[in-house]
Design a protein around this motif. Structure first.
Motif, short mmCIF file in Angstrom:
data_model
loop_
_atom_site.label_atom_id
_atom_site.label_comp_id
_atom_site.label_asym_id
_atom_site.label_seq_id
_atom_site.Cartn_x
_atom_site.Cartn_y
_atom_site.Cartn_z
N UNK A 136 0.85 -1.19 0.00
CA UNK A 136 0.00 0.00 0.00
C UNK A 136 0.89 1.24 0.00
N UNK A 137 0.56 2.19 -0.88
CA UNK A 137 1.22 3.49 -0.88
C UNK A 137 0.38 4.43 -0.03
N UNK A 138 0.92 4.91 1.08
CA UNK A 138 0.13 5.70 2.01
C UNK A 138 -0.34 7.02 1.41
N UNK A 139 0.41 7.58 0.48
CA UNK A 139 -0.03 8.80 -0.19
C UNK A 139 -0.58 8.42 -1.56
N UNK A 140 -1.14 9.38 -2.26
CA UNK A 140 -1.64 9.11 -3.60
C UNK A 140 -0.55 9.24 -4.66
N UNK A 141 0.69 9.45 -4.26
CA UNK A 141 1.79 9.68 -5.18
C UNK A 141 2.25 8.37 -5.81
N UNK A 142 2.08 8.21 -7.15
CA UNK A 142 2.52 6.96 -7.78
C UNK A 142 4.03 6.77 -7.74
N UNK A 143 4.79 7.81 -7.38
CA UNK A 143 6.24 7.66 -7.26
C UNK A 143 6.59 6.62 -6.21
N UNK A 144 5.63 6.34 -5.32
CA UNK A 144 5.85 5.30 -4.31
C UNK A 144 6.08 3.94 -4.93
N UNK A 145 5.57 3.70 -6.14
CA UNK A 145 5.80 2.42 -6.83
C UNK A 145 7.30 2.26 -7.10
#
Length: 802
Positions: free
Chosen positions: A722-731
């Motif tokens: 799960x990415x806690x923020x909506x930022x796809x950079x977390x991928x």
């Protein structure tokens, strides 16, 4: 344990007698199952296992499409010191027919057991305690403090052992550093007196700070289940006993072998205690992420009681309480802002450095830090229901996970300690036959016992997972399942949902073109009519018209797939797509139509306005891409990954968005089933990133599913990470971190196996006939201690990964 086990299982999928029949047939076909009774009313099955096991029962039920509802118990375990310990506990649990799965983590000293509901957690803890490893059921509160830090106790033990060992070491080894020291000392004090003094000091080391090795290792030997403590106890104990016999009863030992090795026994204990202390310190640093998260929760908060502020313990707060939040204060619990507006720093939870702006109606999360404004918020979650508690639970769950690569370690450690003991015995016999004497044979066998280090093997995987999962939490990436760390490292293609994942998920008006009407009038009329609509595009138009005085709309009628008609200020309005204009007999204005076609090619949705039968305005509405979308795709390409977009939106819109952000493959107009088929077609190494309810099947089907934390709970529950923020950079962060963790694990495993493969033969003396060296017990103890410290220290490098 009796040969047969009774089980009562809840099977939620049973909804009728036909379902019960299928469950009955599936279980009847399983050998070792008897006395079967499936009740479709209570959705329960009673059965007797006589040869079959719970994993086999669960597999049969899953293949039939009716998995049983099992119970998961978490335990804390004391006394584990190496991979042999954790492996022995795992085997003791998994041989039980009423246990489906057991994961024992050496780094966290925890176990997670999936079992039949009828098996009590206390019974599991008791079974482990009977093995010699005191266990108890873990505290259910997610924010309970982690296990106590063992480093201070081990530091005291090491320093005590060092103080007692130093005189022994100087007496025996001082002559190697200071010429003439040995002859001077023995001329001053008789040899027998020196030996007696060394014996007393060494006994103090073994019975004092070193006692822990004997109290754990000797009972394990008696049970026929030797482990790391057993090797240390045997090695140091043998050296001490042999030296004691030489000191007190020299006649029992041949004259050529009358040497004492008190310094070896004492130094072995001291060095291994030093290694355990350094290891405990490093493991404490590895668990720093959990402690940092727990520390985010304040102990007190200011609540409004009868309109007056009162300082209360957070544990006394309840849902619905109004809390005051001062500038710079940490948010106590999850809630919704009711008064005030300002920035809130959410970086510790999301990994995003830019503070999030909050206003009435916005959510705030416990553990985040308020900015410069005073806020009031209403509590919406307490205790284990808060986001912070769930994050801690997810991190702990990931840290306790067992990666597939761990299976190799388990197979080796299953036989490692018995093999080492056998090699030590063989070494003793061979050196006794062909060596210079009994003393040399004893020293060689002790060296083999001491040099072996299953600790490094046991820590190689779990400590890397522990540090990596904690680092992920700091970056706003939560691994719900520990094996996602391994699977994500092998990713080949990353597929994204479009709306809400690569785009902001909120359409907005990007352009308004008019012909014969003012822009504000066109917007005012359209917003007045759309105020009665629930369509997502209507919300975008109303947002654009915010602050305008909207007239009342009458006779509003919506037509699915086209638009709506209404009467505003006595004028007849038609709002919709081109098909709506044609159906209403409104000739499109060429200039406006050209603008609409151009907007559609750019991925926008045109909405036309006709007033009294004349086409007067066109709105372009689009769901803007997230600013991070294009950099994310570019970073994935730099990592050597292919990208894809799977969207339910129109092909033209999807292609326009995909082209702007650089997506490799695009599929549009997909249903949930179509997305599922597309994921299966990607094969091994597939990753899917999504946020909506319709993404849940694809998230579950992909080898690794990554959910956007701002998405739906259903999507998050279906994902592996799960990415806690909506930022796809977390991928990108997640994949980089996963690769770093697996690289770290490979380094640790190579060191652990190579260390033992290289040094055990050297300790046995295989190089001596060729003029090579043989490791002394002291050097063996130092190497063994440092091997564990190396593995943990190497894993700690992950704290700066990604």
């Amino acid at each position: 344990m009796t040969s047969a086990t009774e089980l009562d299982l809840t099977i939620p999928g049973i909804s009728c007698a036909s379902c019960a029949g299928r469950v009955t047939r599936a279980l009847t076909a399983l050998p070792g199952v008897s006395d079967l009774n499936v009740n479709p009313v209570t959705k329960r099955a009673h059965l007797r296992l006589d040869g079959a096991t719970l994993p086999q029962v669960q597999d049969a039920l899953e293949q039939a499409g009716y998995p049983a509802q099992l119970t998961t118990t978490r335990l804390t375990i004391d006394g584990m010191s190496c991979a042999s310990c954790s492996g022995r506990i795992t085997r003791a649990l998994t041989v039980r027919p009423d246990v489906a799965q057991a994961q024992v983590n050496l780094a966290t000293h925890r176990a997670e057991v999936t079992h039949a509901p009828g098996l009590s957690p206390e019974a599991l803890a008791q079974a482990i305690t009977h093995l010699g490893y005191p266990a108890k059921v873990a505290v259910p509160d997610c924010l309970a403090a982690p296990p106590p830090d063992q480093a201070p106790d081990l530091r005291r033990a090491f320093l005590t052992a060092l103080a007692l060992t130093l005189p022994v070491f100087l007496v025996e080894m001082g002559g190697h550093a200071i010429p003439g020291f040995h002859h001077w000392l023995h001329g001053l004090v008789p040899t027998q007196a020196l030996w007696l003094a060394q014996m007393v000091l060494t006994l103090a080391v073994l019975a004092g700070p070193g006692r822990r090795f004997f109290t754990a290792g000797i009972p394990a030997l008696r049970r026929g289940a030797p482990e790391m403590n057993s090797l240390v106890a045997l090695g140091a104990g043998t050296a001490f006993l042999f030296s004691t016999v030489v000191t007190l009863a020299p006649g029992l030992v041949p004259a050529s072998s009358r040497q004492v090795w008190f310094e070896a026994a004492a130094v072995i204990m001291t060095l291994i205690l030093m290694g355990r202390w350094l290891e405990a310190r490093a493991k404490g640093q590895a668990g720093a992420a959990i402690r940092a998260l727990i520390a985010l929760a304040p102990d007190t908060a200011t609540a409004l009681r009868d309109g007056r502020p009162v300082k209360l313990p957070v544990a006394d707060l309840r849902d619905g309480d109004l809390l005051l939040l001062a500038p710079g204060e940490r948010v106590a619990l999850d809630g919704v802002v009711t008064d005030g507006s300002g920035p809130v720093d959410e970086s510790m939870l999301t990994g995003e450095p830019v503070p999030a702006s909050k206003a009435p109606g916005d959510k705030v999360t416990g553990g985040t830090v308020n900015g410069s404004a005073a806020l009031t918020y209403r509590v919406t979650a307490t205790g284990s229901d808060t986001v912070l508690s769930r994050i801690v639970a997810l991190v702990e769950q990931a840290q306790a996970a067992r990666l597939p690569v761990q299976a190799l370690v388990d197979r080796v450690t299953l036989i490692f300690v018995p093999v080492v003991m056998a090699l030590a015995a063989l070494t003793f016999v061979l050196w006794l036959i062909w060596g210079p004497g009994l003393a040399h044979a004893v020293v060689a066998s002790v060296s083999v016992l001491i040099i072996a280090c299953p600790c490094a093997m046991g820590l190689a995987v779990p400590v890397s997972i522990m540090v990596g999962s904690g680092r992920g939490a700091q970056l706003g990436v939560l691994f719900r399942r520990g094996d996602a760390l391994q699977k994500l490292a092998g990713a080949r293609v990353v597929a994204f949902d479009k709306t809400g994942t690569l785009t902001q998920g909120r359409p907005r008006v990007t352009a308004i073109w008019t012909d014969g009407i003012g822009r504000d009038d066109a917007l005012r009329f359209t917003a007045a009519a759309e105020a009665r609509s629930e369509h997502p595009l209507a919300a975008a138009i109303l947002a654009e018209a915010e602050g305008m005085d909207l007239p009342a709309a009458r006779s509003v009628t919506a037509t699915a797939g086209r638009g709506l008609t209404a009467s505003v200020e006595g004028q007849d309005l038609l709002i919709g797509n081109r098909a709506a204009l044609e159906a209403g007999g409104v000739p499109p204005a060429p200039a406006l139509l050209a603008q609409a076609d151009d907007a559609a090619r750019q991925g926008a949705t045109p909405v036309h306005l006709a007033v009294d039968g004349r086409h007067v305005a066109t709105f372009a509405l689009a769901d803007p891409e997230r600013p991070e979308a294009a950099p994310t795709v570019a970073d994935l390409h730099r990592l050597g990954l292919e990208t894809a977009m799977l969207s339910g939106d129109l092909l033209a819109t999807t292609q326009a968005v995909g082209a702007r952000i650089g997506i490799d493959r695009i599929k549009a107009g997909l249903t949930s089933e179509d997305k599922l088929t597309a994921i299966h077609g990607m094969g091994k190494g597939s990753v899917f990133v999504g946020d909506g309810i319709n993404d849940a099947p694809a998230l579950a089907a992909a080898e690794t599913g990554i959910a956007i934390g701002t998405g739906t709970d259903i999507a998050i529950e279906s994902a592996d990470a799960v990415l806690m923020s909506g930022n796809p950079q977390g991928v990108v962060r997640a994949i980089r971190l996963s690769r770093a963790v697996m690289r770290n694990i490979r380094q640790n495993l190579f060191w652990a196996f190579a260390y033992n493969a290289a040094l055990i033969p050297v300790a046995m003396g295989v190089l001596v006939p060729f003029g090579g060296p043989q490791l002394s017990p002291m050097l063996g103890a130092a190497a063994m201690a440092l091997s564990s410290v190396f593995v943990v220290g190497n894993a700690l490098r992950l704290r700066s990964a990604a």
